[in-house]
Scaffold this motif. Structure first.
Motif, PDB file in Angstrom:
ATOM      1  N   ILE A   8      49.746  58.543  18.261  1.00  0.00           N
ATOM      2  CA  ILE A   8      49.355  58.277  20.173  1.00  0.00           C
ATOM      3  C   ILE A   8      50.515  58.299  20.372  1.00  0.00           C
ATOM      4  O   ILE A   8      51.151  57.134  19.706  1.00  0.00           O
ATOM      5  CB  ILE A   8      48.189  57.691  20.790  1.00  0.00           C
ATOM      6  CG1 ILE A   8      47.042  58.967  20.160  1.00  0.00           C
ATOM      7  CG2 ILE A   8      48.542  57.654  21.795  1.00  0.00           C
ATOM      8  CD1 ILE A   8      45.656  57.867  20.751  1.00  0.00           C
ATOM      9  N   GLU A   9      51.272  58.747  21.093  1.00  0.00           N
ATOM     10  CA  GLU A   9      52.827  57.996  21.813  1.00  0.00           C
ATOM     11  C   GLU A   9      51.924  57.564  23.522  1.00  0.00           C
ATOM     12  O   GLU A   9      51.305  58.062  23.774  1.00  0.00           O
ATOM     13  CB  GLU A   9      53.570  59.487  21.802  1.00  0.00           C
ATOM     14  CG  GLU A   9      54.324  59.753  21.593  1.00  0.00           C
ATOM     15  CD  GLU A   9      55.485  61.141  21.244  1.00  0.00           C
ATOM     16  OE1 GLU A   9      56.259  61.170  20.352  1.00  0.00           O
ATOM     17  OE2 GLU A   9      55.310  61.368  22.258  1.00  0.00           O
ATOM     18  N   VAL A  10      52.568  56.256  23.207  1.00  0.00           N
ATOM     19  CA  VAL A  10      53.443  54.647  24.399  1.00  0.00           C
ATOM     20  C   VAL A  10      53.661  55.189  24.983  1.00  0.00           C
ATOM     21  O   VAL A  10      55.058  54.744  24.448  1.00  0.00           O
ATOM     22  CB  VAL A  10      52.226  54.482  24.219  1.00  0.00           C
ATOM     23  CG1 VAL A  10      51.866  52.697  25.487  1.00  0.00           C
ATOM     24  CG2 VAL A  10      50.322  54.036  22.967  1.00  0.00           C
ATOM     25  N   TYR A  11      53.622  55.449  26.252  1.00  0.00           N
ATOM     26  CA  TYR A  11      54.923  55.262  27.395  1.00  0.00           C
ATOM     27  C   TYR A  11      54.761  53.234  28.470  1.00  0.00           C
ATOM     28  O   TYR A  11      54.069  53.806  28.942  1.00  0.00           O
ATOM     29  CB  TYR A  11      55.526  56.261  28.148  1.00  0.00           C
ATOM     30  CG  TYR A  11      56.042  57.138  27.006  1.00  0.00           C
ATOM     31  CD1 TYR A  11      57.186  57.769  27.106  1.00  0.00           C
ATOM     32  CD2 TYR A  11      54.649  58.321  27.037  1.00  0.00           C
ATOM     33  CE1 TYR A  11      57.320  58.737  26.133  1.00  0.00           C
ATOM     34  CE2 TYR A  11      55.045  59.441  26.322  1.00  0.00           C
ATOM     35  CZ  TYR A  11      56.050  59.368  25.997  1.00  0.00           C
ATOM     36  OH  TYR A  11      56.580  61.029  24.771  1.00  0.00           O
TER      37      TYR A  11
ATOM     38  N   THR B  87      50.578  50.991  30.421  1.00  0.00           N
ATOM     39  CA  THR B  87      50.567  51.840  28.941  1.00  0.00           C
ATOM     40  C   THR B  87      50.382  53.085  29.927  1.00  0.00           C
ATOM     41  O   THR B  87      48.790  53.820  29.731  1.00  0.00           O
ATOM     42  CB  THR B  87      50.310  51.309  27.528  1.00  0.00           C
ATOM     43  OG1 THR B  87      48.878  51.529  28.304  1.00  0.00           O
ATOM     44  CG2 THR B  87      50.560  50.945  27.458  1.00  0.00           C
ATOM     45  N   TYR B  88      50.956  54.240  29.396  1.00  0.00           N
ATOM     46  CA  TYR B  88      50.809  56.051  29.877  1.00  0.00           C
ATOM     47  C   TYR B  88      50.630  57.080  28.739  1.00  0.00           C
ATOM     48  O   TYR B  88      51.677  56.373  27.974  1.00  0.00           O
ATOM     49  CB  TYR B  88      51.858  56.334  30.960  1.00  0.00           C
ATOM     50  CG  TYR B  88      52.108  55.045  32.207  1.00  0.00           C
ATOM     51  CD1 TYR B  88      51.809  55.515  32.962  1.00  0.00           C
ATOM     52  CD2 TYR B  88      53.233  53.975  32.453  1.00  0.00           C
ATOM     53  CE1 TYR B  88      51.464  54.230  34.188  1.00  0.00           C
ATOM     54  CE2 TYR B  88      53.297  53.329  32.752  1.00  0.00           C
ATOM     55  CZ  TYR B  88      52.396  53.685  34.201  1.00  0.00           C
ATOM     56  OH  TYR B  88      52.224  52.312  35.227  1.00  0.00           O
ATOM     57  N   GLY B  89      50.092  57.376  28.836  1.00  0.00           N
ATOM     58  CA  GLY B  89      50.108  58.271  27.482  1.00  0.00           C
ATOM     59  C   GLY B  89      50.619  59.619  27.384  1.00  0.00           C
ATOM     60  O   GLY B  89      50.525  59.964  26.528  1.00  0.00           O
ATOM     61  N   ASN B  90      51.490  59.853  28.463  1.00  0.00           N
ATOM     62  CA  ASN B  90      51.725  60.493  28.459  1.00  0.00           C
ATOM     63  C   ASN B  90      53.306  60.555  29.627  1.00  0.00           C
ATOM     64  O   ASN B  90      53.332  59.963  30.735  1.00  0.00           O
ATOM     65  CB  ASN B  90      51.825  62.408  29.045  1.00  0.00           C
ATOM     66  CG  ASN B  90      51.260  62.102  30.546  1.00  0.00           C
ATOM     67  OD1 ASN B  90      51.964  61.063  31.557  1.00  0.00           O
ATOM     68  ND2 ASN B  90      49.870  63.384  31.277  1.00  0.00           N
ATOM     69  N   LEU B  91      54.212  61.314  28.992  1.00  0.00           N
ATOM     70  CA  LEU B  91      55.628  61.039  29.690  1.00  0.00           C
ATOM     71  C   LEU B  91      55.665  61.357  30.898  1.00  0.00           C
ATOM     72  O   LEU B  91      56.573  60.530  32.193  1.00  0.00           O
ATOM     73  CB  LEU B  91      56.624  61.945  28.519  1.00  0.00           C
ATOM     74  CG  LEU B  91      58.254  62.235  29.255  1.00  0.00           C
ATOM     75  CD1 LEU B  91      58.839  60.294  29.438  1.00  0.00           C
ATOM     76  CD2 LEU B  91      59.394  62.809  28.797  1.00  0.00           C
ATOM     77  N   ILE B  92      55.158  62.424  31.621  1.00  0.00           N
ATOM     78  CA  ILE B  92      55.462  62.680  32.430  1.00  0.00           C
ATOM     79  C   ILE B  92      55.103  61.817  33.660  1.00  0.00           C
ATOM     80  O   ILE B  92      55.423  60.566  34.830  1.00  0.00           O
ATOM     81  CB  ILE B  92      54.383  63.972  33.486  1.00  0.00           C
ATOM     82  CG1 ILE B  92      54.964  65.299  32.928  1.00  0.00           C
ATOM     83  CG2 ILE B  92      54.612  64.101  34.948  1.00  0.00           C
ATOM     84  CD1 ILE B  92      54.845  66.491  32.738  1.00  0.00           C
TER      85      ILE B  92
ATOM     86  N   LYS C  70      59.405  53.888  24.614  1.00  0.00           N
ATOM     87  CA  LYS C  70      58.349  55.000  24.119  1.00  0.00           C
ATOM     88  C   LYS C  70      57.893  53.852  22.356  1.00  0.00           C
ATOM     89  O   LYS C  70      58.357  54.100  22.045  1.00  0.00           O
ATOM     90  CB  LYS C  70      58.764  55.974  23.710  1.00  0.00           C
ATOM     91  CG  LYS C  70      58.475  56.881  22.780  1.00  0.00           C
ATOM     92  CD  LYS C  70      59.053  58.327  22.963  1.00  0.00           C
ATOM     93  CE  LYS C  70      58.928  59.606  21.525  1.00  0.00           C
ATOM     94  NZ  LYS C  70      58.809  60.466  21.214  1.00  0.00           N
ATOM     95  N   PHE C  71      56.511  53.830  22.540  1.00  0.00           N
ATOM     96  CA  PHE C  71      56.026  53.853  21.166  1.00  0.00           C
ATOM     97  C   PHE C  71      55.129  54.312  20.741  1.00  0.00           C
ATOM     98  O   PHE C  71      54.523  55.568  21.634  1.00  0.00           O
ATOM     99  CB  PHE C  71      55.542  51.904  21.409  1.00  0.00           C
ATOM    100  CG  PHE C  71      56.609  51.151  21.895  1.00  0.00           C
ATOM    101  CD1 PHE C  71      56.643  50.707  20.799  1.00  0.00           C
ATOM    102  CD2 PHE C  71      56.458  51.162  23.112  1.00  0.00           C
ATOM    103  CE1 PHE C  71      57.766  49.463  21.333  1.00  0.00           C
ATOM    104  CE2 PHE C  71      56.827  49.406  23.857  1.00  0.00           C
ATOM    105  CZ  PHE C  71      58.052  49.241  22.992  1.00  0.00           C
TER     106      PHE C  71
END
Length: 62
Positions: A6-9, A27-32, A54-55
């Protein structure tokens, strides 16, 4: 055990180049979503520097 990546922003900000990066802890799950929060922060505070971090992390799936 299966693992999903999972990418975390995280949105970071600081007032000057010499200050440490600070975050709200959210934390946000998507880039948008992360970019929308960063744009909102840009409109509210003109002096601060912003950066999107981005992690990646892995969580087990049962």
């Amino acid at each position: 055990m299966k693992i999903i990546d999972i990418e975390v922003y995280i949105v970071g900000y600081r007032k000057t180049d010499n200050d440490e990066w600070e975050t709200s802890g959210a934390t946000y799950g998507n880039l948008i979503d992360a970019q929308a929060v960063m744009n909102k922060l840009s409109k509210e505070t003109k002096q601060q520097l912003k950066k999107l971090f981005k992690f990646g992390r892995a969580i087990p799936v049962e």
